[in-house]
Design a protein around this motif. Structure first.
Motif, PDB file in Angstrom:
ATOM      1  N   PHE A  71       0.878  -1.257  -0.220  1.00 30.27           N
ATOM      2  CA  PHE A  71       0.100  -0.178   0.084  1.00 30.27           C
ATOM      3  C   PHE A  71       0.966   1.065  -0.077  1.00 30.27           C
ATOM      4  O   PHE A  71       2.074   1.217   0.374  1.00 30.27           O
ATOM      5  N   GLY A  72       0.193   2.266  -0.522  1.00 27.95           N
ATOM      6  CA  GLY A  72       1.062   3.590  -0.502  1.00 27.95           C
ATOM      7  C   GLY A  72       0.957   4.456   0.736  1.00 27.95           C
ATOM      8  O   GLY A  72       0.047   3.851   1.750  1.00 27.95           O
ATOM      9  N   VAL A  73       1.917   5.269   0.968  1.00 25.73           N
ATOM     10  CA  VAL A  73       1.959   6.119   2.199  1.00 25.73           C
ATOM     11  C   VAL A  73       1.810   7.532   1.997  1.00 25.73           C
ATOM     12  O   VAL A  73       2.190   8.252   1.002  1.00 25.73           O
ATOM     13  N   THR A  74       0.920   8.302   2.848  1.00 24.77           N
ATOM     14  CA  THR A  74       0.824   9.799   2.926  1.00 24.77           C
ATOM     15  C   THR A  74       1.101  10.230   4.194  1.00 24.77           C
ATOM     16  O   THR A  74       0.621   9.542   5.041  1.00 24.77           O
ATOM     17  N   LYS A  75       1.459  11.635   4.436  1.00 22.59           N
ATOM     18  CA  LYS A  75       1.615  12.008   5.764  1.00 22.59           C
ATOM     19  C   LYS A  75       0.477  12.988   6.104  1.00 22.59           C
ATOM     20  O   LYS A  75       0.292  13.981   5.062  1.00 22.59           O
ATOM     21  N   ILE A  76      -0.202  13.039   7.140  1.00 27.38           N
ATOM     22  CA  ILE A  76      -1.392  13.780   7.481  1.00 27.38           C
ATOM     23  C   ILE A  76      -1.257  14.066   8.965  1.00 27.38           C
ATOM     24  O   ILE A  76      -0.267  13.744   9.761  1.00 27.38           O
ATOM     25  N   SER A  77      -2.067  15.109   9.122  1.00 33.45           N
ATOM     26  CA  SER A  77      -2.363  15.563  10.589  1.00 33.45           C
ATOM     27  C   SER A  77      -1.154  16.097  11.373  1.00 33.45           C
ATOM     28  O   SER A  77      -0.584  15.645  12.233  1.00 33.45           O
ATOM     29  N   VAL A  78      -0.218  17.190  10.577  1.00 34.09           N
ATOM     30  CA  VAL A  78       0.971  17.560  10.866  1.00 34.09           C
ATOM     31  C   VAL A  78       0.608  18.738  11.841  1.00 34.09           C
ATOM     32  O   VAL A  78      -0.160  19.525  11.700  1.00 34.09           O
ATOM     33  N   LYS A  79       1.123  18.773  13.254  1.00 36.62           N
ATOM     34  CA  LYS A  79       1.200  19.640  14.281  1.00 36.62           C
ATOM     35  C   LYS A  79       2.463  20.072  14.563  1.00 36.62           C
ATOM     36  O   LYS A  79       3.343  19.370  14.990  1.00 36.62           O
TER      37      LYS A  79
END
Length: 671
Positions: A71-79
């Motif tokens: 599966f592919g990966v993405t970066k989310i919810s950065v604080k």
């Protein structure tokens, strides 16, 4: 931070640290003791409490895990904190979130990769530079595809490449046509060639060196050399291991491409081309020919047939050439032979352009060829044209009429042609090396860049595989029949099926008669031109066999292309069928079939100095054979799994013992 309270440290019994307690900044001793457990190993699953010492380490660990599972990966919810550094972020499955269509045309929706998948890891960043996995969600709501996932590459283009792209734009060269400018940024060779294929000094040596190199890479590389009575090179044929393996999956229909034998190219190259599950052209062998007579083509066809272990194709498409036709009849007597309609239509100006009423003859000729539905209709119209324009003695037209069963659409539509169009030069009929061969390419240049051409095709197929697996073309109706094909077919083939779904609004079904399980319907289709103006109505007879769940339409689209036509679907809807019988979903177009050639190493990469690749090349054919044997029955499958597990344990033990000996040797030397 709220997420910090959920950090669960994985500890051993001796430390007696309760779950939920974080490792304090001053507790370095315990942290060092736990480091072997906490730090993520490459082959490990993500777990709450794992510790890393940079964001890059976290990303690499999760990316490796994602590639193993598929599966592919993405970066989310950065604080970020006040200092601008990350305090918290999540790495999620690339199919995270919901898709909101922005397409203006709901009849042509865009592919969606979003399934609202919840799989992700939450990561918190500590002041001391540690990155800790706080929460883990492992379950995906979609199928995974190990080995087919490509992680995004954010590598920046250097100034040289950027400038090159800018210059291309200035002179009007589209970036999609300048693949070589992009591959420079990713480390591939320049794929664009200039020149024309000719036998010159060094050509024969280059060809022999290529054959030697390919046989070293894989012993399944096949070639044949034809010598004349004086020992001089006359004809050559070759096919690499991947071409031969692909023939098992896509050898039902082939095109014999003679484009490079024309005066435009003045080259002796001919190729065998098939069509894969995305409708893309795939190479199945190449030949260099000294002549274009029946004997030469016969030698080439026999060589190709020997390469494919005597398995002839079910159907073959060639140019209109008597020498080729005679050779096909000799070597492939049981194969359905079709002449390429595109090539025939291209000859109209040459063969008939000198006639006074050429424009009118051309219009009538095209109407007869494309619009005739029944054989008697075609033959009557042809006779009328010949008489009215005094064409009875035209030798070319007489030969075309004699061969009408080999090229006129209404005569060939009963045979499966894998989407190779009769009305235009489709993907399967394109010259395979068009992007790499031009007016002055020498054979030596062609051989040197041959691998690049094949590598490009392999990459296109892999990208299409990934797109079909990780993205979905939204349905345009609520019909379960459309959903059935959406789940089964590759994206490109599903798009073709959706064209038929769109055509349903122009179809009206009426019952002609019912006799027991047999029913005959008439489907009236309103033909609307591109400008939206009504043109005419076409009537199609559709026969439905309720007992066998079979439907046959006069247009024969399914027989020709493997796609159910709008007329047949209209009848299925009228008969309240909510599911298409399995025999109308062809394995050839499915996206979930694991085809044997995809397990092979890429034969077009140069790994002459890579001993590991050489060893892998030796093992792959055996693994493929074992897989096929193991899949024959449940018992064989269980036996193979057991043996492989034992082999794995043995190999791991060998690695472990070797490593131990090496460590002991180092310790002994230091003492």
């Amino acid at each position: 931070m709220e997420e910090d309270s959920h950090v669960q440290m994985m500890i051993n019994e001796d430390n007696k640290m309760p779950c939920g307690q974080e490792i304090g900044n001053d507790d370095r001793t315990n942290e060092q003791e736990l480091e072997g457990v906490l730090v993520g190993d490459e082959g490990e699953k993500p777990k709450a409490g794992m510790v890393f010492y940079s964001e890059e380490e976290v990303r690499n660990f999760y990316n490796n895990y994602a590639q193993r599972l598929g599966f592919g990966v993405t970066k989310i919810s950065v604080k970020n904190g006040n200092d601008g550094k990350s305090r918290y972020f999540s790495l999620a499955c690339a199919q995270h979130g919901k898709s909101v269509s922005t397409a203006k045309d709901s009849y042509h929706p865009r592919p969606s990769t979003k399934t609202n998948c919840k799989a992700k890891i939450n990561v918190t960043a500590k002041d001391d530079g540690r990155f800790i996995i706080a929460r883990v969600y492992l379950d995906h709501n979609h199928a995974l595809n190990p080995g087919k996932v490509r992680l995004r590459c954010n590598k920046a283009l250097d100034s040289h490449v950027k400038r090159k792209l800018e210059l291309n734009d200035l002179v009007g060269i589209k970036r999609s046509k300048n693949f070589h400018s992009f591959v420079e940024a990713c480390g591939f060779e320049n794929l664009l060639l200039t020149g024309q294929l000719r036998l010159r000094f060094g050509d024969a040596e280059a060809l022999c060196n290529y054959f030697y190199r390919m046989q070293n890479r894989n012993s399944n590389f096949f070639f044949m050399i034809d010598m004349d009575g004086e020992g001089c090179l006359r004809n050559v044929f070759w096919a690499d291991s991947r071409c031969r393996a692909m023939y098992e999956s896509f050898g039902d229909v082939i095109t014999f491409d003679t484009t490079y034998l024309t005066k435009k190219y003045d080259m002796p190259l001919a190729s065998f081309v098939g069509v894969n599950h995305h409708g893309q052209s795939v190479l199945l062998g190449c030949g260099l020919l000294s002549n274009q007579d029946t004997d030469t083509y016969t030698w080439l066809f026999k060589s190709w047939l020997a390469c494919m272990l005597g398995c002839a194709p079910k159907a073959i498409v060639t140019d209109e050439c008597k020498a080729i036709q005679e050779a096909v009849l000799k070597v492939f007597p049981d194969s359905r032979h079709r002449l390429c309609l595109w090539h025939i239509m291209q000859k109209l100006p040459v063969k008939l352009g000198g006639l006074a009423q050429y424009k009118m003859i051309k219009k009538i000729f095209e109407n007869i060829v494309y619009e005739s539905v029944q054989p008697d209709e075609f033959e009557k119209s042809w006779a009328e044209m010949s008489i009215e324009y005094n064409l009875e003695n035209n030798e070319w037209l007489k030969s075309l009429y004699a061969d009408r069963h080999c090229w006129v659409p209404l005569y060939v539509k009963w045979t499966f042609w894998a989407g190779m169009s009769t009305t235009q030069r489709g993907e399967g009929m394109n010259a395979f090396f068009d992007e790499y061969v031009h007016s002055k390419t020498t054979l030596k240049q062609f051989v040197e860049h041959y691998d690049n051409a094949l590598k490009s095709k392999v990459e296109k197929e892999r990208k299409a595989d990934l797109a079909s697996f990780s993205s979905t073309i939204p349905t345009i109706t609520v019909l379960s029949i459309e959903k059935q094909f959406q789940n089964a077919y590759t994206n490109e083939i599903f798009k073709l099926f959706q064209d038929e779904m769109r055509g349903l609004i122009y179809c009206n079904v009426s019952v002609i008669k019912r006799e027991g399980p047999m029913s005959t319907f008439e489907v009236t289709e309103s033909v609307v031109q591109k400008d939206g103006i009504y043109s005419e109505e076409m009537n199609y007879e559709v026969v439905y066999n309720e007992t066998e769940c079979k439907v046959q339409c006069l247009c024969h689209l399914f027989e020709f292309q493997g796609i159910l036509c709008r007329h047949a679907i209209s009848v299925m809807m009228k008969e309240k069928m909510n599911e298409v019988p399995s025999h109308y979903i062809l394995e050839r177009w499915r996206k979930d079939i694991k085809r044997g050639y995809t397990f092979m190493e890429n034969a077009y990469d140069d790994y002459s100095n890579n001993e590991q690749r050489h060893r892998s090349n030796k093992l792959n054919p055996l693994f493929h054979e074992l897989q096929e044997l193991g899949a024959e029955s449940d018992y064989k499958c269980e036996v193979l799994i057991k043996l492989l597990k034992e082999a794995k344990e043995t190999l791991l033990a060998i690695d472990s013992s070797c490593e131990t000996r090496q460590i002991n040797q180092v310790i002994g030397a230091s003492n």
